[in-house]
Write a protein that holds these residues in place. Structure first.
Motif, PDB file in Angstrom:
ATOM      1  N   ILE A 101       7.251   4.520 -16.172  1.00 53.81           N
ATOM      2  CA  ILE A 101       7.907   3.399 -15.901  1.00 53.81           C
ATOM      3  C   ILE A 101       7.638   1.933 -16.519  1.00 53.81           C
ATOM      4  CG2 ILE A 101       8.150   1.852 -13.970  1.00 53.81           C
ATOM      5  CD1 ILE A 101       8.922   4.460 -12.190  1.00 53.81           C
ATOM      6  N   THR A 102       8.593   1.262 -17.004  1.00 53.85           N
ATOM      7  CA  THR A 102       8.036   0.108 -17.588  1.00 53.85           C
ATOM      8  C   THR A 102       8.614  -1.056 -16.557  1.00 53.85           C
ATOM      9  OG1 THR A 102      10.176  -0.318 -18.790  1.00 53.85           O
ATOM     10  CG2 THR A 102       8.340   0.929 -19.832  1.00 53.85           C
ATOM     11  N   LEU A 103       7.906  -2.304 -17.021  1.00 52.37           N
ATOM     12  CA  LEU A 103       8.421  -3.650 -16.061  1.00 52.37           C
ATOM     13  C   LEU A 103       9.991  -3.945 -16.331  1.00 52.37           C
ATOM     14  CD1 LEU A 103       7.559  -5.705 -14.205  1.00 52.37           C
ATOM     15  CD2 LEU A 103       6.911  -7.013 -16.091  1.00 52.37           C
ATOM     16  N   ALA A 104      10.346  -3.369 -17.659  1.00 57.48           N
ATOM     17  CA  ALA A 104      11.987  -3.740 -17.876  1.00 57.48           C
ATOM     18  C   ALA A 104      12.620  -2.804 -16.988  1.00 57.48           C
ATOM     19  CB  ALA A 104      11.976  -3.558 -19.403  1.00 57.48           C
ATOM     20  N   PHE A 105      12.209  -1.489 -16.702  1.00 57.51           N
ATOM     21  CA  PHE A 105      12.949  -0.555 -15.925  1.00 57.51           C
ATOM     22  C   PHE A 105      12.976  -0.904 -14.395  1.00 57.51           C
ATOM     23  CE2 PHE A 105      13.041   2.845 -12.777  1.00 57.51           C
ATOM     24  CZ  PHE A 105      14.036   3.778 -13.464  1.00 57.51           C
ATOM     25  N   ARG A 106      11.775  -1.706 -14.046  1.00 55.88           N
ATOM     26  CA  ARG A 106      11.932  -2.109 -12.756  1.00 55.88           C
ATOM     27  C   ARG A 106      12.930  -3.324 -12.515  1.00 55.88           C
ATOM     28  NH1 ARG A 106       9.939   1.971  -9.853  1.00 55.88           N
ATOM     29  NH2 ARG A 106       7.771   2.223  -9.973  1.00 55.88           N
ATOM     30  N   GLY A 107      12.753  -4.302 -13.502  1.00 56.38           N
ATOM     31  CA  GLY A 107      13.687  -5.391 -13.492  1.00 56.38           C
ATOM     32  C   GLY A 107      15.142  -4.789 -13.332  1.00 56.38           C
ATOM     33  N   ILE A 113      11.844  -3.576  -1.325  1.00 55.46           N
ATOM     34  CA  ILE A 113      10.891  -2.618  -1.840  1.00 55.46           C
ATOM     35  C   ILE A 113      10.913  -2.634  -3.522  1.00 55.46           C
ATOM     36  CG2 ILE A 113      10.643   0.081  -1.824  1.00 55.46           C
ATOM     37  CD1 ILE A 113      11.976   0.051   0.926  1.00 55.46           C
ATOM     38  N   THR A 114      11.930  -2.815  -3.929  1.00 56.51           N
ATOM     39  CA  THR A 114      12.107  -2.750  -5.321  1.00 56.51           C
ATOM     40  C   THR A 114      11.441  -4.034  -5.952  1.00 56.51           C
ATOM     41  OG1 THR A 114      14.102  -1.460  -5.517  1.00 56.51           O
ATOM     42  CG2 THR A 114      13.265  -2.520  -7.244  1.00 56.51           C
ATOM     43  N   ALA A 115      11.516  -4.974  -5.270  1.00 58.24           N
ATOM     44  CA  ALA A 115      10.652  -6.171  -5.735  1.00 58.24           C
ATOM     45  C   ALA A 115       9.025  -6.055  -5.625  1.00 58.24           C
ATOM     46  CB  ALA A 115      11.175  -7.507  -4.855  1.00 58.24           C
ATOM     47  N   TYR A 116       8.908  -5.500  -4.684  1.00 57.31           N
ATOM     48  CA  TYR A 116       7.229  -5.207  -4.596  1.00 57.31           C
ATOM     49  C   TYR A 116       6.975  -3.957  -5.555  1.00 57.31           C
ATOM     50  CZ  TYR A 116       5.686  -7.320  -0.308  1.00 57.31           C
ATOM     51  OH  TYR A 116       5.261  -8.060   0.751  1.00 57.31           O
ATOM     52  N   LEU A 117       7.862  -3.005  -5.962  1.00 59.71           N
ATOM     53  CA  LEU A 117       7.469  -2.317  -6.999  1.00 59.71           C
ATOM     54  C   LEU A 117       7.573  -2.998  -8.544  1.00 59.71           C
ATOM     55  CD1 LEU A 117       9.886   0.822  -6.288  1.00 59.71           C
ATOM     56  CD2 LEU A 117       7.452   0.603  -6.187  1.00 59.71           C
ATOM     57  N   CYS A 118       8.353  -4.027  -8.752  1.00 56.94           N
ATOM     58  CA  CYS A 118       8.087  -4.799  -9.826  1.00 56.94           C
ATOM     59  C   CYS A 118       6.694  -5.554  -9.854  1.00 56.94           C
ATOM     60  CB  CYS A 118       9.274  -5.881  -9.936  1.00 56.94           C
ATOM     61  SG  CYS A 118      10.949  -5.233 -10.252  1.00 56.94           S
ATOM     62  N   ALA A 119       6.103  -5.981  -8.702  1.00 56.46           N
ATOM     63  CA  ALA A 119       5.011  -6.411  -8.439  1.00 56.46           C
ATOM     64  C   ALA A 119       4.076  -5.605  -8.863  1.00 56.46           C
ATOM     65  CB  ALA A 119       4.973  -7.330  -7.404  1.00 56.46           C
ATOM     66  N   LEU A 120       4.116  -4.446  -8.397  1.00 50.69           N
ATOM     67  CA  LEU A 120       2.844  -3.357  -8.625  1.00 50.69           C
ATOM     68  C   LEU A 120       3.048  -2.889  -9.891  1.00 50.69           C
ATOM     69  CD1 LEU A 120       1.276  -1.079  -7.578  1.00 50.69           C
ATOM     70  CD2 LEU A 120       3.140   0.275  -7.003  1.00 50.69           C
ATOM     71  N   THR A 121       4.049  -2.940 -10.601  1.00 50.43           N
ATOM     72  CA  THR A 121       4.085  -2.779 -12.201  1.00 50.43           C
ATOM     73  C   THR A 121       3.662  -3.554 -12.982  1.00 50.43           C
ATOM     74  OG1 THR A 121       6.093  -1.189 -11.791  1.00 50.43           O
ATOM     75  CG2 THR A 121       5.612  -1.918 -14.068  1.00 50.43           C
ATOM     76  N   ALA A 122       3.722  -4.863 -12.805  1.00 48.36           N
ATOM     77  CA  ALA A 122       3.431  -6.035 -13.505  1.00 48.36           C
ATOM     78  C   ALA A 122       1.624  -6.347 -12.911  1.00 48.36           C
ATOM     79  CB  ALA A 122       4.037  -7.340 -13.126  1.00 48.36           C
ATOM     80  N   GLY A 123       1.166  -5.876 -11.860  1.00 56.51           N
ATOM     81  CA  GLY A 123       0.004  -6.015 -11.400  1.00 56.51           C
ATOM     82  C   GLY A 123      -0.062  -7.255 -10.647  1.00 56.51           C
ATOM     83  N   ILE A 124       0.810  -7.661  -9.949  1.00 61.92           N
ATOM     84  CA  ILE A 124       0.959  -8.757  -8.831  1.00 61.92           C
ATOM     85  C   ILE A 124       0.272  -8.310  -7.544  1.00 61.92           C
ATOM     86  CG2 ILE A 124       2.226 -10.666  -8.248  1.00 61.92           C
ATOM     87  CD1 ILE A 124       3.752 -10.393 -10.921  1.00 61.92           C
ATOM     88  N   ASP A 125      -0.365  -9.125  -7.029  1.00 62.16           N
ATOM     89  CA  ASP A 125      -0.436  -8.840  -5.693  1.00 62.16           C
ATOM     90  C   ASP A 125       0.411  -9.665  -4.874  1.00 62.16           C
ATOM     91  OD1 ASP A 125      -1.344  -9.087  -2.955  1.00 62.16           O
ATOM     92  OD2 ASP A 125      -3.470  -9.509  -3.301  1.00 62.16           O
ATOM     93  N   MET A 126       1.558  -8.925  -4.474  1.00 69.02           N
ATOM     94  CA  MET A 126       3.025  -9.654  -3.890  1.00 69.02           C
ATOM     95  C   MET A 126       2.650 -10.360  -2.499  1.00 69.02           C
ATOM     96  SD  MET A 126       5.826 -10.042  -4.655  1.00 69.02           S
ATOM     97  CE  MET A 126       7.675 -10.004  -4.450  1.00 69.02           C
ATOM     98  N   ASP A 127       1.839  -9.652  -1.950  1.00 69.23           N
ATOM     99  CA  ASP A 127       1.611 -10.233  -0.457  1.00 69.23           C
ATOM    100  C   ASP A 127       0.979 -11.435  -0.413  1.00 69.23           C
ATOM    101  OD1 ASP A 127       2.433  -7.883   0.951  1.00 69.23           O
ATOM    102  OD2 ASP A 127       0.647  -6.861   0.829  1.00 69.23           O
ATOM    103  N   ALA A 128      -0.109 -11.395  -1.153  1.00 72.22           N
ATOM    104  CA  ALA A 128      -0.667 -12.883  -1.635  1.00 72.22           C
ATOM    105  C   ALA A 128       0.302 -13.941  -2.104  1.00 72.22           C
ATOM    106  CB  ALA A 128      -1.977 -12.710  -2.556  1.00 72.22           C
ATOM    107  N   ALA A 154       0.677  -1.238  -0.036  1.00 70.93           N
ATOM    108  CA  ALA A 154       0.047   0.107   0.080  1.00 70.93           C
ATOM    109  C   ALA A 154       0.923   1.307   0.039  1.00 70.93           C
ATOM    110  CB  ALA A 154      -0.890  -0.016   1.173  1.00 70.93           C
ATOM    111  N   ALA A 155       1.775   1.353   0.957  1.00 74.03           N
ATOM    112  CA  ALA A 155       2.690   2.380   0.861  1.00 74.03           C
ATOM    113  C   ALA A 155       3.487   2.553  -0.430  1.00 74.03           C
ATOM    114  CB  ALA A 155       3.982   2.416   2.030  1.00 74.03           C
ATOM    115  N   ASN A 156       3.957   1.664  -1.139  1.00 72.02           N
ATOM    116  CA  ASN A 156       4.574   1.523  -2.525  1.00 72.02           C
ATOM    117  C   ASN A 156       3.807   2.402  -3.378  1.00 72.02           C
ATOM    118  OD1 ASN A 156       7.160   1.033  -2.584  1.00 72.02           O
ATOM    119  ND2 ASN A 156       6.990  -1.122  -2.889  1.00 72.02           N
ATOM    120  N   ALA A 157       2.473   1.706  -3.439  1.00 74.18           N
ATOM    121  CA  ALA A 157       1.401   2.413  -4.360  1.00 74.18           C
ATOM    122  C   ALA A 157       1.082   3.729  -4.198  1.00 74.18           C
ATOM    123  CB  ALA A 157       0.141   1.490  -4.484  1.00 74.18           C
ATOM    124  N   ALA A 158       1.021   4.192  -2.869  1.00 71.46           N
ATOM    125  CA  ALA A 158       0.711   5.691  -2.677  1.00 71.46           C
ATOM    126  C   ALA A 158       1.879   6.388  -2.889  1.00 71.46           C
ATOM    127  CB  ALA A 158       0.472   5.565  -1.258  1.00 71.46           C
TER     128      ALA A 158
END
Length: 219
Positions: free
Chosen positions: A28-34, A77-92, A13-17
């Motif tokens: 930002i793209t998923l490639a950039f996040r990677g 934190i960046t792994a969570y950002l990758c998930a956010l960019t890809a639309g993945i629910d990282m917690d779940a 939630a904090a990352n998204a906000a």
């Protein structure tokens, strides 16, 4: 001017906000996040190397555990950002993968599931700010679109076909379909359907096709 501090209880939630505040985030793209993730992990590994070098008595620069901790935190934190960019629910995903590994290895330890509905309600208004749309089976950032009709065009959705799509992450799944304008349409826009269930979308399309058939049968 002092910015009001907003506190969140989960990293997702904090990352998204925070990303909604970050200038240029729309580019930002998923490639950039990677690449960003690889960089942070590399910095953590470099600090591990320095610590090990000092332990072995080899000359050279060293690092502290605090510095290593900072880089490990940046990596997570960046792994969570990758998930956010890809639309993945990282917690779940973490809960599922942790428990899957325990089960595969015959271990008793499990990670408790989060109250998904409560988390969805908390994250929905944050993720909705991104206004992203994906096919439900493909969250590649290159396919994401700014509207469901644009998404339909991008994936070359056929007229009358129902599309299962996700909006603003994985917290709102809906069903979209369209038909070309009917003969009695007041304009040249497509007939569009956007429903909460696949059955409702298919039924609306079927009803419209039946209605159009009636128009054709009229003398």
């Amino acid at each position: 001017m002092t910015t009001a501090i907003k506190t969140y209880t989960t990293l997702a939630a904090a990352n998204a906000a925070r990303q909604s505040e970050w200038p240029g985030v729309e580019n930002i793209t998923l490639a950039f996040r990677g690449l960003e993730l690889a960089g942070e992990a590399g910095e953590a590994c470099n600090n591990m190397k320095k610590l090990e070098r000092a332990r072995l008595g080899i000359a050279g620069s060293t690092a502290t555990l605090e510095q290593l901790g900072d880089e490990l935190a940046d990596t997570v934190i960046t792994a969570y950002l990758c998930a956010l960019t890809a639309g993945i629910d990282m917690d779940a995903t973490i809960i599922r993968k942790f428990n899957q590994t325990s089960e595969e290895n015959g271990l008793a330890t499990r990670l408790a599931a989060l109250p998904i509905e409560a988390k969805s309600q908390r994250l929905r208004p944050i993720l909705a700010k991104y206004d992203w749309y994906w096919p439900s089976d493909d969250h590649d950032s290159e396919i994401s679109s700014s509207s469901v009709s644009e998404l339909a065009q991008n994936i070359e959705l056929e007229a009358g076909q129902v599309l299962e799509y996700d909006h603003g992450g994985v917290f709102e799944r809906r069903y979209y379909a369209f038909l070309p304008p009917a003969s009695d349409a007041g304009g040249d826009g497509n007939f569009e359907v956007d429903e909460a269930t696949e059955e409702a979308a298919a039924a609306t399309i079927a009803a419209e096709l039946e209605r159009r058939k009636g128009l054709e049968d009229k003398p």
